[in-house]
Design a protein around this motif. Structure first.
Motif, PDB file in Angstrom:
ATOM      1  N   MET A 175      -7.294   2.329  -1.032  1.00  0.00           N
ATOM      2  CA  MET A 175      -8.510   1.736  -0.808  1.00  0.00           C
ATOM      3  C   MET A 175      -9.313   0.316  -1.036  1.00  0.00           C
ATOM      4  O   MET A 175      -9.996  -0.172  -1.219  1.00  0.00           O
ATOM      5  N   ASN A 176      -8.171  -0.165  -1.726  1.00  0.00           N
ATOM      6  CA  ASN A 176      -8.282  -1.563  -2.024  1.00  0.00           C
ATOM      7  C   ASN A 176      -7.024  -2.496  -0.961  1.00  0.00           C
ATOM      8  O   ASN A 176      -6.758  -3.850  -1.011  1.00  0.00           O
ATOM      9  N   ALA A 177      -6.538  -1.851  -0.053  1.00  0.00           N
ATOM     10  CA  ALA A 177      -5.836  -2.273   0.765  1.00  0.00           C
ATOM     11  C   ALA A 177      -6.443  -3.409   2.296  1.00  0.00           C
ATOM     12  O   ALA A 177      -8.264  -2.778   2.217  1.00  0.00           O
ATOM     13  N   PRO A 178      -6.597  -4.423   2.665  1.00  0.00           N
ATOM     14  CA  PRO A 178      -7.455  -4.706   3.944  1.00  0.00           C
ATOM     15  C   PRO A 178      -6.995  -4.249   4.765  1.00  0.00           C
ATOM     16  O   PRO A 178      -7.073  -3.196   5.365  1.00  0.00           O
ATOM     17  N   PRO A 179      -8.816  -4.327   5.378  1.00  0.00           N
ATOM     18  CA  PRO A 179      -8.497  -2.958   6.614  1.00  0.00           C
ATOM     19  C   PRO A 179      -7.837  -3.731   8.116  1.00  0.00           C
ATOM     20  O   PRO A 179      -7.405  -4.593   8.037  1.00  0.00           O
TER      21      PRO A 179
END
Length: 241
Positions: A175-179
């Motif tokens: 959920m906190n990773a870059p797209p």
């Protein structure tokens, strides 16, 4: 006897839901900085832009956040957290006994990881707390009061952390990773295993346990006392004298 005595009348569903919501909010207020520290430790190294700040341990993370972002950073997102606890915890904890009695002889893409994690944590902490408490009472090791609630909640927090930590780490990373970094939670999990090994699933275990363990203790102890206090108030209001 430590705390209020158990009510002679079983608490109503409304009392359970209200007490659970308030207890969860109190627990969140007291343990929110630990949750913030846990998340920062779990996602450390994921974003190249954030590599200039290194977090070391729970206390070190808290102190670094206060120094670099100010004390308010420890409570970033608190309002949303309290709203979630008042609505979510009041239902999942308040209705637990009713659902349990019913089943006994006597009676979106980024949303999925959250649902999985919450389902595992709920099962682990609620069922474990219930089992430990029942065994302590059945064996007459403790009475139905504060020490019993404390021990049961502490054990439930530890079991919940052990069971839910892998899902919690994957959820936080995903959920906190870059797209575009991860195609799905499963892809995130497999990439973690390939690059970091199985120990990656327990990254940040200590802050996770400190947060979830202390949250469980504060929530369950407060919940048990609130149930009894609210039932006493209700019985006094209904009493003709």
């Amino acid at each position: 006897m430590v705390g209020l005595n158990p009510s002679e009348v079983p608490p109503t569903t409304i009392v359970k839901c209200l007490g659970a919501g308030i207890a969860a909010c109190i627990a969140d207020l007291l343990t929110f900085p630990l949750d913030t520290a846990k998340v920062r430790l779990q996602i450390q190294g994921e974003s190249p832009a954030a590599q200039s700040v290194q977090y070391r341990g729970v206390l070190g993370t808290v102190l670094t956040l206060v120094r670099t972002e100010g004390p308010r950073s420890l409570y970033s997102g608190l309002v949303a957290g309290l709203q979630r606890q008042m609505s979510f915890a009041s239902i999942r904890i308040g209705l637990y006994d009713s659902v349990k009695q019913f089943y006994t002889p006597d009676g979106a893409d980024r949303i999925f990881p959250n649902i999985t994690r919450n389902a595992i944590v709920n099962c682990a902490e609620m069922v474990t707390y219930d089992i430990i408490k029942e065994k302590l009472l059945e064996s007459h090791l403790l009475n139905d009061n504060f020490p019993c609630h404390f021990v049961s909640a502490f054990g439930a927090g530890f079991c919940a952390t052990v069971v839910a930590s892998p899902v919690d780490v994957v959820k936080t990373r995903y959920m906190n990773a870059p797209p575009g970094r991860y195609r799905s939670p499963l892809h995130c999990m497999l990439k973690m295993v390939a690059q970091e090994g199985l120990t990656a699933f327990y990254k940040g275990f200590t802050p996770s346990f400190l947060r979830l363990g202390s949250w469980n203790v504060m929530m369950f102890v407060t919940y048990e006392q609130l149930k009894r206090a609210l039932m006493k108030v209700q019985m006094l209001r209904e009493s003709p004298f």
